[in-house]
Scaffold this motif. Sequence first.
Motif, PDB file in Angstrom:
ATOM      1  N   GLY A 158       0.818  -1.208   0.000  1.00 33.53           N
ATOM      2  CA  GLY A 158       0.000   0.000   0.000  1.00 33.53           C
ATOM      3  C   GLY A 158       0.847   1.251   0.000  1.00 33.53           C
ATOM      4  O   GLY A 158       0.500   2.249  -0.653  1.00 33.53           O
ATOM      5  N   LEU A 159       1.976   1.213   0.731  1.00 29.67           N
ATOM      6  CA  LEU A 159       2.894   2.356   0.743  1.00 29.67           C
ATOM      7  C   LEU A 159       3.471   2.580  -0.652  1.00 29.67           C
ATOM      8  O   LEU A 159       3.478   3.714  -1.165  1.00 29.67           O
ATOM      9  N   LEU A 160       3.973   1.515  -1.274  1.00 20.88           N
ATOM     10  CA  LEU A 160       4.607   1.643  -2.585  1.00 20.88           C
ATOM     11  C   LEU A 160       3.626   2.078  -3.670  1.00 20.88           C
ATOM     12  O   LEU A 160       4.014   2.729  -4.636  1.00 20.88           O
ATOM     13  N   SER A 161       2.367   1.714  -3.511  1.00 17.68           N
ATOM     14  CA  SER A 161       1.386   2.025  -4.551  1.00 17.68           C
ATOM     15  C   SER A 161       0.799   3.424  -4.424  1.00 17.68           C
ATOM     16  O   SER A 161       0.019   3.859  -5.276  1.00 17.68           O
ATOM     17  N   ASN A 162       1.201   4.162  -3.375  1.00 16.35           N
ATOM     18  CA  ASN A 162       0.647   5.495  -3.128  1.00 16.35           C
ATOM     19  C   ASN A 162       1.697   6.567  -3.448  1.00 16.35           C
ATOM     20  O   ASN A 162       2.543   6.891  -2.604  1.00 16.35           O
ATOM     21  N   PRO A 163       1.677   7.127  -4.656  1.00 14.45           N
ATOM     22  CA  PRO A 163       2.720   8.091  -5.039  1.00 14.45           C
ATOM     23  C   PRO A 163       2.744   9.345  -4.182  1.00 14.45           C
ATOM     24  O   PRO A 163       3.817   9.895  -3.908  1.00 14.45           O
ATOM     25  N   SER A 164       1.585   9.816  -3.719  1.00 15.51           N
ATOM     26  CA  SER A 164       1.569  11.048  -2.923  1.00 15.51           C
ATOM     27  C   SER A 164       2.237  10.840  -1.571  1.00 15.51           C
ATOM     28  O   SER A 164       2.985  11.707  -1.092  1.00 15.51           O
ATOM     29  N   THR A 165       1.996   9.681  -0.951  1.00 15.39           N
ATOM     30  CA  THR A 165       2.642   9.390   0.334  1.00 15.39           C
ATOM     31  C   THR A 165       4.145   9.220   0.163  1.00 15.39           C
ATOM     32  O   THR A 165       4.946   9.758   0.948  1.00 15.39           O
ATOM     33  N   LEU A 166       4.546   8.488  -0.867  1.00 11.51           N
ATOM     34  CA  LEU A 166       5.974   8.318  -1.133  1.00 11.51           C
ATOM     35  C   LEU A 166       6.642   9.662  -1.412  1.00 11.51           C
ATOM     36  O   LEU A 166       7.761   9.916  -0.959  1.00 11.51           O
ATOM     37  N   MET A 167       5.952  10.518  -2.153  1.00 11.54           N
ATOM     38  CA  MET A 167       6.500  11.837  -2.476  1.00 11.54           C
ATOM     39  C   MET A 167       6.703  12.669  -1.209  1.00 11.54           C
ATOM     40  O   MET A 167       7.711  13.367  -1.055  1.00 11.54           O
ATOM     41  N   LEU A 168       5.749  12.592  -0.311  1.00 13.04           N
ATOM     42  CA  LEU A 168       5.846  13.328   0.947  1.00 13.04           C
ATOM     43  C   LEU A 168       7.092  12.926   1.716  1.00 13.04           C
ATOM     44  O   LEU A 168       7.888  13.778   2.127  1.00 13.04           O
ATOM     45  N   TRP A 169       7.278  11.620   1.923  1.00 11.25           N
ATOM     46  CA  TRP A 169       8.401  11.161   2.747  1.00 11.25           C
ATOM     47  C   TRP A 169       9.732  11.314   2.019  1.00 11.25           C
ATOM     48  O   TRP A 169      10.760  11.571   2.661  1.00 11.25           O
ATOM     49  N   HIS A 170       9.732  11.161   0.715  1.00 14.61           N
ATOM     50  CA  HIS A 170      10.933  11.441  -0.076  1.00 14.61           C
ATOM     51  C   HIS A 170      11.342  12.906   0.105  1.00 14.61           C
ATOM     52  O   HIS A 170      12.525  13.219   0.296  1.00 14.61           O
ATOM     53  N   THR A 171      10.374  13.804   0.094  1.00 17.63           N
ATOM     54  CA  THR A 171      10.641  15.233   0.280  1.00 17.63           C
ATOM     55  C   THR A 171      11.165  15.518   1.679  1.00 17.63           C
ATOM     56  O   THR A 171      12.146  16.269   1.846  1.00 17.63           O
ATOM     57  N   VAL A 172      10.540  14.917   2.686  1.00 21.45           N
ATOM     58  CA  VAL A 172      10.981  15.124   4.069  1.00 21.45           C
ATOM     59  C   VAL A 172      12.427  14.669   4.235  1.00 21.45           C
ATOM     60  O   VAL A 172      13.258  15.377   4.835  1.00 21.45           O
ATOM     61  N   PHE A 173      12.757  13.499   3.698  1.00 17.18           N
ATOM     62  CA  PHE A 173      14.119  12.984   3.841  1.00 17.18           C
ATOM     63  C   PHE A 173      15.126  13.909   3.159  1.00 17.18           C
ATOM     64  O   PHE A 173      16.167  14.241   3.732  1.00 17.18           O
ATOM     65  N   MET A 174      14.816  14.344   1.948  1.00 17.61           N
ATOM     66  CA  MET A 174      15.745  15.204   1.220  1.00 17.61           C
ATOM     67  C   MET A 174      15.925  16.552   1.918  1.00 17.61           C
ATOM     68  O   MET A 174      17.039  17.089   1.974  1.00 17.61           O
ATOM     69  N   VAL A 175      14.872  17.085   2.484  1.00 24.63           N
ATOM     70  CA  VAL A 175      14.974  18.347   3.224  1.00 24.63           C
ATOM     71  C   VAL A 175      15.869  18.168   4.448  1.00 24.63           C
ATOM     72  O   VAL A 175      16.698  19.041   4.758  1.00 24.63           O
ATOM     73  N   LEU A 176      15.741  17.058   5.155  1.00 25.18           N
ATOM     74  CA  LEU A 176      16.598  16.783   6.313  1.00 25.18           C
ATOM     75  C   LEU A 176      18.072  16.778   5.908  1.00 25.18           C
ATOM     76  O   LEU A 176      18.933  17.327   6.607  1.00 25.18           O
ATOM     77  N   VAL A 177      18.361  16.144   4.774  1.00 27.77           N
ATOM     78  CA  VAL A 177      19.738  16.094   4.274  1.00 27.77           C
ATOM     79  C   VAL A 177      20.227  17.495   3.916  1.00 27.77           C
ATOM     80  O   VAL A 177      21.333  17.905   4.292  1.00 27.77           O
ATOM     81  N   MET A 178      19.399  18.257   3.208  1.00 26.09           N
ATOM     82  CA  MET A 178      19.805  19.587   2.746  1.00 26.09           C
ATOM     83  C   MET A 178      20.033  20.557   3.901  1.00 26.09           C
ATOM     84  O   MET A 178      20.944  21.398   3.850  1.00 26.09           O
ATOM     85  N   ILE A 179      19.240  20.451   4.944  1.00 25.59           N
ATOM     86  CA  ILE A 179      19.402  21.346   6.099  1.00 25.59           C
ATOM     87  C   ILE A 179      20.794  21.201   6.699  1.00 25.59           C
ATOM     88  O   ILE A 179      21.454  22.194   7.043  1.00 25.59           O
ATOM     89  N   VAL A 180      21.256  19.954   6.810  1.00 18.52           N
ATOM     90  CA  VAL A 180      22.582  19.715   7.397  1.00 18.52           C
ATOM     91  C   VAL A 180      23.684  20.185   6.464  1.00 18.52           C
ATOM     92  O   VAL A 180      24.605  20.908   6.870  1.00 18.52           O
ATOM     93  N   VAL A 181      23.618  19.807   5.189  1.00 20.03           N
ATOM     94  CA  VAL A 181      24.677  20.137   4.240  1.00 20.03           C
ATOM     95  C   VAL A 181      24.805  21.653   4.062  1.00 20.03           C
ATOM     96  O   VAL A 181      25.911  22.189   3.939  1.00 20.03           O
ATOM     97  N   ALA A 182      23.686  22.359   4.069  1.00 16.82           N
ATOM     98  CA  ALA A 182      23.710  23.813   3.866  1.00 16.82           C
ATOM     99  C   ALA A 182      24.468  24.550   4.964  1.00 16.82           C
ATOM    100  O   ALA A 182      24.954  25.666   4.749  1.00 16.82           O
ATOM    101  N   ARG A 183      24.608  23.941   6.120  1.00 20.03           N
ATOM    102  CA  ARG A 183      25.267  24.609   7.252  1.00 20.03           C
ATOM    103  C   ARG A 183      26.784  24.464   7.230  1.00 20.03           C
ATOM    104  O   ARG A 183      27.471  25.025   8.092  1.00 20.03           O
ATOM    105  N   GLY A 184      27.326  23.709   6.278  1.00 18.89           N
ATOM    106  CA  GLY A 184      28.773  23.626   6.139  1.00 18.89           C
ATOM    107  C   GLY A 184      29.414  22.508   6.940  1.00 18.89           C
ATOM    108  O   GLY A 184      28.739  21.646   7.510  1.00 18.89           O
ATOM    109  N   VAL A 185      30.750  22.529   6.997  1.00 19.79           N
ATOM    110  CA  VAL A 185      31.509  21.427   7.594  1.00 19.79           C
ATOM    111  C   VAL A 185      31.340  21.378   9.112  1.00 19.79           C
ATOM    112  O   VAL A 185      30.880  20.384   9.670  1.00 19.79           O
ATOM    113  N   ARG A 186      31.705  22.457   9.786  1.00 20.67           N
ATOM    114  CA  ARG A 186      31.685  22.446  11.257  1.00 20.67           C
ATOM    115  C   ARG A 186      30.264  22.514  11.813  1.00 20.67           C
ATOM    116  O   ARG A 186      29.873  21.726  12.658  1.00 20.67           O
ATOM    117  N   SER A 187      29.481  23.484  11.322  1.00 14.98           N
ATOM    118  CA  SER A 187      28.147  23.720  11.877  1.00 14.98           C
ATOM    119  C   SER A 187      27.119  22.718  11.381  1.00 14.98           C
ATOM    120  O   SER A 187      26.096  22.501  12.025  1.00 14.98           O
TER     121      SER A 187
END
Length: 470
Positions: A158-187
């Motif tokens: 059911g999870l795999l067959s629901n594109p909107s739900t997958l899109m939501l969590w894919h977006t959340v994960f990518m935002v989490l990654v970007m927040i960290v990388v945007a702050r640089g090496v130390r911070s």
Amino acid sequence: MSVTSSGSATYSDALEGSNAKRGLWSSRFAFILAATGSAVGLGNIWKFPYVTGENGGGAFVLVYLLCIAIVGIPIMMAEVMIGRRGGRSPVNSIRLITERDRLNPAWKLVGAIGVLAGFLILSFYSVIGGWAISYVGTTASGQLAGQSAEAVGAIFSGLLSNPSTLMLWHTVFMVLVMIVVARGVRSGLERAVSILMPALFVLLLMVVGYAMTTGHFGQAAAFLFQPDFSKLTTSGVLVALGHAFFTLSLGMAVMMAYGSYLPKKISIAKTSITVSVIDTGVALLAGLAIFPIVFANGLEPGAGPGLIFQTLPLAFGQMPMGTLFGTLFFVLLIFAAWTSGISLLEPIVEWLEEQKGMNRTISTIAAGGVCWALGIASVLSLNLWADVAPLGFIPMLEGKTIFDLLDFFTANILLPLGGLLVALFAGWVMSRQAMENELSLSPTMFNLWFIIVRFVTPVAVAIVFIYNLM
């Protein structure tokens, strides 16, 4: 300050000055946490247990450990060395080295292949990270409690067959990654891994402690550590070699990017060995966490990729305190995926900063945004585009969706090709004096590393490369 083989200190001075402006890891421990965070990912907690189960257990583990020693550690040392020597993004590090030593400039493609591989991997890795985020809520809410195998399978389907739900969590994960990388090496990178990695280890130990209460811990330990070579095939040996390569984040330019922030005083060899040992330890602990639960419920240890999202949820749903520890397990999976996702985005962001003159935030948004958009194709290939096989006219790619193609292309072509070229560059092209300066090993240890990276590692990686293509 290291002096180049020509006796001029100008090159090293320039690199150290530029590195200081770019930022460096504050300590060896910080680099170990970051590199281990990259290496410890879904490959350890998801893939290692099921490929071990598929290939007979203890004999596979022994071969895997040997492969880490003869392929993993030498290439990791080479990648970190190249990154620190160049002091820039992977592409520009190799470009600077070739310019300084008057080598063929085409070798900068080695860095480009790695950056591309990491970028493509992150696009679908983020989708899988989204599955883990989704399962935290599914498990914590008690939806798995007492469910049959069919019901648990239906939840995943059911999870795999629901594109909107997958899109939501894919977006959340990518935002989490970007927040960290945007702050640089130390911070950003260093602060994140200093929190996430200790938390990951604590969670993993808690799940292992829970697994010890199942009554099947001894069986799991025997399965992992008692070799049965009658169950080990040639294919199993090559899988061990390929996984040893994949699990250490090699061929993705990650270690080059992280190495470019490594202070000159820190030993590359000791650090690479430490990262490899911790990464392997986490993989083995993951096996000790997962297999007792699998055996306690009479399930199949070689259940394939479905082990994490179908087999284990079924087990957690049937066990005392399964909801609590199942939730902790998927939080653990998120942390592992998150630290790896950060490392996969870093090389392309580093390159955009240098090449396009973008600041850190803008380069992160640009790289992360394109990667997120590419991930949409992987999301849709699980449902609306499930019947779309873009390269289906090629026999070996018949029936492969976009998600499958990205996985196949990166794991079977780009990663081994990148690793092979790194070994050839270090073993046959780069200045021996420059490598001796960077690695600071005793003559005996340097010669041992040099022989392995020049002769043994290229042959081993080439065999995996050819086997995967066949």
